[in-house]
Design an enzyme around this catalytic site. Structure first.
Site, PDB file in Angstrom:
ATOM      1  N   TYR A 103       0.972   1.685   1.534  1.00  0.00           N
ATOM      2  CA  TYR A 103      -0.203   1.841   2.387  1.00  0.00           C
ATOM      3  C   TYR A 103      -1.120   2.921   1.809  1.00  0.00           C
ATOM      4  CZ  TYR A 103       2.133  -0.724   6.182  1.00  0.00           C
ATOM      5  OH  TYR A 103       2.764  -1.683   6.945  1.00  0.00           O
ATOM      6  N   TYR A 142       9.103  -3.784   2.250  1.00  0.00           N
ATOM      7  CA  TYR A 142       9.375  -2.452   1.707  1.00  0.00           C
ATOM      8  C   TYR A 142      10.489  -1.774   2.496  1.00  0.00           C
ATOM      9  CZ  TYR A 142       6.285  -1.147   5.580  1.00  0.00           C
ATOM     10  OH  TYR A 142       5.702  -1.019   6.826  1.00  0.00           O
ATOM     11  N   ARG A 149      11.568  -3.488   5.970  1.00  0.00           N
ATOM     12  CA  ARG A 149      10.466  -4.138   6.679  1.00  0.00           C
ATOM     13  C   ARG A 149      10.068  -5.396   5.935  1.00  0.00           C
ATOM     14  NH1 ARG A 149       7.293  -2.661  10.430  1.00  0.00           N
ATOM     15  NH2 ARG A 149       7.912  -4.789  10.947  1.00  0.00           N
ATOM     16  N   HIS A 152       4.406  -8.113   6.751  1.00  0.00           N
ATOM     17  CA  HIS A 152       3.752  -8.181   8.052  1.00  0.00           C
ATOM     18  C   HIS A 152       2.362  -7.570   7.939  1.00  0.00           C
ATOM     19  CE1 HIS A 152       5.571  -4.179   7.872  1.00  0.00           C
ATOM     20  NE2 HIS A 152       4.585  -3.782   8.662  1.00  0.00           N
ATOM     21  N   HIS A 154      -0.485  -5.547  10.510  1.00  0.00           N
ATOM     22  CA  HIS A 154      -0.691  -4.900  11.801  1.00  0.00           C
ATOM     23  C   HIS A 154      -2.014  -5.356  12.423  1.00  0.00           C
ATOM     24  CE1 HIS A 154       2.525  -1.819  11.372  1.00  0.00           C
ATOM     25  NE2 HIS A 154       2.306  -2.032  10.077  1.00  0.00           N
TER      26      HIS A 154
END
Length: 214
Positions: A103, A142, A149, A152, A154
């Site tokens: 991110y 990740y 996770r 996906h 958000h």
């Protein structure tokens, strides 16, 4: 995860919104109400520093010639209310990791590289029929402090009266979805947070969002 004695979100939608399922005098069943979309946590990487470009195409940043690394996908859908009617003017914010699982957030300590050509965040507004679309890259899975996770995206959706924070998953990732604790917490409602590949184009997905509002 809900307690066993409680109704699931999907069951609640069917009971609460289907109370008038029979037309008076005719006994004809109406179409079932759509299942409410399951919510999810905001997560720790909601963007602090917004990119200068936040349009629907997250694969490119205005003023740069390069394109984001990874598999380009397009997701389309509609925002609907609890009766299945379109919600015009709903505001959507989307954010995700890049194709390497990183991110663009100061709190992400992952060693994976950032992608200078990946926007990573978008702001959308639904049209007259509640429609929306985004072009992005398929996010990577990740490792995290709570475990693996699965891929996906958000979402933070604001309708006329309701707000929904959730995470969208991908149907083809069933093997890694099953390893994701947050996905597993959704139980039978996971299907409502699942984007489906389109038969004619594997890089195009469909996901409708149903808000708890009239």
């Amino acid at each position: 995860m809900q307690d066993d004695h409680k109704l699931s979100r999907r069951h609640f939608a069917g009971v609460a919104l289907g109370a008038g399922a029979l037309i008076a005098g005719g006994g004809i069943a109406r179409a079932a109400a759509p299942a409410l979309t399951a919510g999810g946590p905001l997560g720790p990487f909601y963007p602090i520093q917004r990119p200068g470009d936040d349009d629907f195409d997250m694969t490119m940043i205005k003023g740069r010639k390069g394109r984001a690394l990874g598999r380009v996908i397009e997701v389309t859908g509609r925002v609907l209310d609890a009766k299945g009617n379109p919600v015009r003017g709903a505001a959507l914010e989307l954010w995700q990791c890049n194709a390497a699982g990183r991110y663009a957030h100061p709190g992400d300590v992952a060693k994976a590289p950032l992608d200078p050509n990946f926007q990573g965040f978008a702001k959308l507004v639904t049209g007259p029929s509640g429609e929306w679309r985004v072009r992005t890259i398929k996010p990577s899975g990740y490792d995290s402090p709570i475990g693996w996770r699965t891929p996906h995206i958000h979402f933070d959706i604001k309708g006329r009266q309701a707000r929904l924070v959730t995470q969208m998953y991908f149907a083809e990732d069933h093997a890694t979805n099953a390893k994701d604790a947050l996905y597993n917490e959704l139980g039978e409602d996971a299907v409502t947070a699942m984007a489906q590949q389109q038969a004619a184009d594997a890089d195009k997905y469909r996901w409708d969002i149903v808000l708890f509002e009239n």
